[in-house]
Motif scaffolding. Structure first.
Motif, mmCIF file in Angstrom:
data_model
loop_
_atom_site.group_PDB
_atom_site.id
_atom_site.type_symbol
_atom_site.label_atom_id
_atom_site.label_comp_id
_atom_site.label_asym_id
_atom_site.label_seq_id
_atom_site.Cartn_x
_atom_site.Cartn_y
_atom_site.Cartn_z
ATOM 1 N N PHE A 152 0.686 -1.163 -0.106
ATOM 2 C CA PHE A 152 0.111 0.074 0.098
ATOM 3 C C PHE A 152 0.866 0.955 -0.017
ATOM 4 N N ILE A 203 3.647 1.787 -1.699
ATOM 5 C CA ILE A 203 4.391 1.908 -3.030
ATOM 6 C C ILE A 203 3.845 3.006 -3.597
ATOM 7 N N PRO A 204 2.510 3.322 -3.902
ATOM 8 C CA PRO A 204 1.929 4.484 -4.531
ATOM 9 C C PRO A 204 2.265 5.772 -3.812
ATOM 10 N N PHE A 261 5.656 6.930 -4.742
ATOM 11 C CA PHE A 261 5.843 7.491 -6.091
ATOM 12 C C PHE A 261 4.883 8.484 -6.421
ATOM 13 N N LEU A 294 3.588 9.994 -10.071
ATOM 14 C CA LEU A 294 2.329 9.674 -10.517
ATOM 15 C C LEU A 294 1.360 10.858 -10.933
ATOM 16 N N PHE A 345 9.235 9.135 -14.410
ATOM 17 C CA PHE A 345 9.035 7.980 -13.264
ATOM 18 C C PHE A 345 10.395 7.355 -12.989
ATOM 19 N N HIS A 365 11.818 4.579 -12.770
ATOM 20 C CA HIS A 365 11.430 3.067 -12.752
ATOM 21 C C HIS A 365 12.493 2.201 -11.952
ATOM 22 N N LEU A 374 11.638 1.953 -8.855
ATOM 23 C CA LEU A 374 10.579 0.866 -8.417
ATOM 24 C C LEU A 374 11.053 -0.275 -8.464
#
Lengths: 500, 500
Positions: B125, B127-128, B131, B135, B163, B165, B168
């Motif tokens: 939860f 992670i969003p 970033f 986003l 982003f 990456h 991530l």
């Protein structure tokens, strides 16, 4: 090093678990262990291992070859591991009785966990091969470099600029979702999680994948058949292509897919070989579908390759090892089963399907391959949602005298009334249920349970378990074949184009 | 839906497991369940949940705030879940006897799995939020877009160019390694995996992380103290900074870290609260160290921020939730323990440490915090590698009369000779072992076991379990403090610079 006497490890004489384990030693020794000890199978396994290494280490710039190699290896490891680990699984309590047999033998359960672990470890080792091209071209010669590097390099590092980070993130997110499903599956097999809780957990498991989808693909568009487009927008001139942006609803749809796939395979279950068999067939058809996109570019050398080739290659990398571990599992789960696959396997396989559908952006095609599961889900709904009584077990009942399976039934203490009665009589009339009525009052006494398995049995009459499995898998294959053909014939006609 | 009667779920009357579970119901109901039922603790939990939501939903552009919020939430969920799940864990066989108590109560084991699952779901939860910045800025207004998109967009999608990456991928790889450790830990608690196999498995778990390190950071350089540099290169003029490229050996070193951290915490174990306590202390010191890099930029507003700030922020995101779930676990694992943490917890916490060390490129600093574990490992080595006999359990022995713990001993049937004798007498002379000799022949009859816990007991004399735990944790905290100070005082002096 343990801080206490572990109760499970066999040194705590006199505890309950050990009694259970000695009791079931016999059927295990009869069933599981001897199957891999033949010399022929050993030679075959050694050959396969050699083949897999040859493929892996000659793959260099072709991840597909490496993937085939790893899949072969995964098959051998799974096939060898299952009989070895079976008794351990029983010892710690992963076991269940096979109700489809006369003596209800106790056999290892949750063997899907072995498949899942082998699958995931295989994938770990596959990652470098998937990105070999980028790793080699960008860092070649780095072993000899004699640069004087300053301190900031120590902190910030280098980054391979050509490296497809987004692809790596996609791959890792997919593996993360699969790991979550493995944990969820094992937890369910251990603790028997409640239906409601289970339903939502795959939605959590798939979160990283959906985030990556949002970041790296973000397409929430779906093609709409032109005739529907015209109905909805009668005033508008037909815009080509008729595409609708579903926005947030597309993400909800993906969540729904992630919930549906694992659970739908888990409820079309109950006889030997069915869970693994249906997954194998779906996986093979997914592979067929992928091949339709990959072969023109790779084998026939068409240029430019189809824009979805990469997506379907990624799908292939996930589906091939699944096929491999499933074949190995099916060897032991086919009638008469020597192991059970467990909820773990159903969740895991279902999640592989959901995520290749999501990542490959072909979830609607996937749904065509899941028609038996969809039908079973809709047909089961009255019992799942408690409109009609739902007994604890709905799997077919063994008739001990004939050795054949018969539909299991739900008995009504109080004669059904209202919606329940309407539903039962309607379905009974169109032969979708087998009803038993009281000879005098004509009220409904019992009905066959609401599963496709029972439905098939009411149509065919009693069948032996393996024949029933073959029949159900035949239906699965037939539906998949029709789905695949429809996808590339009817769908293009409706949508005005095939994206093949 | 299950294909059989699940043996574990309590409907198979008469099987062995149920007997075991009824037998232990009493201590459980006494111990675990009532602790969370007080109204004060409920109010406190509700307050914490409110606080966490306030932090999470007001964090917007600051992942650190969101991380604190999620950590608070993780604490509450873990603290509430452990007593609820305890009886279920015992029912399915995750239980062990506490040998440090007079009546050897049977209590739930593997409770680290609850921590790990809560930790990982929290991270999903989070992670969003991590970033969020990227986003939002890149896709703002996308809800209103009315672009006519062509078919190729359907296949290729969009990509957020700004982003991160690689960040991530790093994050996902780290979670993947943690998931692997969870699975490995649970498998070990269930099946009691052999020592040799266990040792290598963390190396597989960490593979994705190392790949990501290779791709996105790739630094295999280590700073060398100038005086060593001069010794090795007497002819060369001192190049500044003296940095050596370890190349492949750096990757082997990272693998070694991944193997060492989880296992070293797992072998410094055996008394209530020690595993979770030491992990908590190490985690807090890692957080201190991170703060030294983060605070100057964030709070004091120094520009430019330290180049390693990002790495230490990432470390913080992993360490904070670990601290949260560990505090919750420690509530129940502290003397007198009502749950055991299991190998699962030790592996999981150890892997968190290993990966923040690897990803943050401060694994050498991490080693400074692991001095008690390193000492314990080296001190244990003679028994681990079978130079001296190793009994199955080496934890301290309870003296039932005094209620105090005494060092456990290894007894020699045959008087030790050769290397063994030399080792024992040498260590005995420097008071690193407590030897018992035959009064007549002066041959060694027995020795205290080779663990730091027993060593401390031979120095202090018998201690109550909680006092021993406090003493050992005090040693841990002292070592960490010395390590942290050394890192930022002595190390800069030796290396000629501090990278703080």
């Amino acid at each position: 090093m343990s801080a206490h006497i572990p109760v499970l490890t066999g040194d705590g004489a006199g505890n309950g678990l050990l009694k259970a384990s000695t009791e079931i030693e016999k059927p295990l020794q009869q069933g599981v262990v001897p199957t891999t000890s033949s010399i022929a199978s050993k030679v075959w396994n050694v050959f396969l291992v050699g083949l897999s290494f040859a493929l892996i280490f000659n793959s260099e710039y072709d991840p597909l070859l490496a993937c085939i190699g790893f899949s072969v290896l995964a098959y051998v490891i799974t096939a060898v591991s299952i009989p070895i680990l079976g008794p351990d699984f029983v010892r710690v309590g992963f076991s269940g009785r096979d109700l489809g047999k006369k003596h209800r033998p106790l056999i290892p359960e949750t063997m899907g966990a072995v498949c899942a672990v082998v699958y995931l470890v295989t994938m770990f080792f596959f990652i470098p091969f998937l990105f070999y091209k980028f790793l080699v071209t960008e860092t070649s010669g780095s072993g000899n470099r004699e640069h004087v590097l300053d301190t900031s390099t120590l902190h910030k590092g280098r980054s391979l600029r050509m490296f497809p980070h987004s692809k790596l993130a996609e791959f890792l997110a997919a593996l993360l979702s699969l790991f979550s499903m493995l944990v969820l599956g094992v937890a369910d097999d251990l603790f028997d999680i409640r239906w409601r809780n289970k339903l939502l957990l795959p939605a959590i498991a798939v979160l990283p994948l959906i985030l990556v989808y949002y970041v790296d693909f973000g397409v929430t568009l779906v093609a709409v058949p032109p005739f529907i487009w015209k109905i909805c927008n009668p005033s508008m001139v037909s815009s080509v292509p008729p595409i609708v942006d579903l926005g947030m609803f597309y993400y909800l749809y993906m969540l729904a897919m992630a919930i549906f796939c694992p659970n739908s395979i888990n409820i079309l279950a109950g006889i030997n070989g069915l869970e693994a068999g249906q997954s194998l067939i779906i996986a093979i058809f997914l592979l067929f579908n992928d091949a339709l996109y990959i072969i023109p570019g790779r084998i026939l050398g068409l240029h430019p390759p189809h824009p979805a080739t990469e997506a379907h290659l990624l799908s292939t990398y996930f589906v091939l090892p699944l096929i491999a571990v499933t074949i190995a599992l099916l060897k032991y789960n086919w009638y008469p089963a020597r192991v059970f696959v467990g909820d773990t396997y159903c969740y895991f396989a279902g999640m592989v399907f959901a995520q290749v559908g999501i990542l490959g952006h072909f979830s609607k095609t996937l749904l065509l391959f899941l028609i038996p599961q969809i039908v079973n889900f809709i047909y089961s709904a009255p019992q799942l949602f408690k409109i009609v009584d739902c007994p604890r077990h709905r799997l077919p009942k063994l008739n001990v005298e004939t050795g054949l399976l018969e539909p299991s039934r739900v008995y009504f203490g109080v004669p059904p009334k209202g919606v329940q009665l309407l539903l039962l009589t309607t379905l009974g009339k169109v032969k979708l249920l087998d009803l038993e009525r009281d000879p005098d009052s004509r009220t409904i006494r019992s009905s066959s349970n609401f599963t496709v398995i029972n439905l098939v049995l009411t149509w065919t009459g009693p069948l032996r378990e393996d024949k029933l499995a073959v029949l159900l898998l035949g239906i699965q294959a037939g539906c998949c074949a029709v789905g695949l053909i429809a996808r590339h014939t009817i769908a293009p006609a409706i949508f005005g184009r095939d994206n093949l």
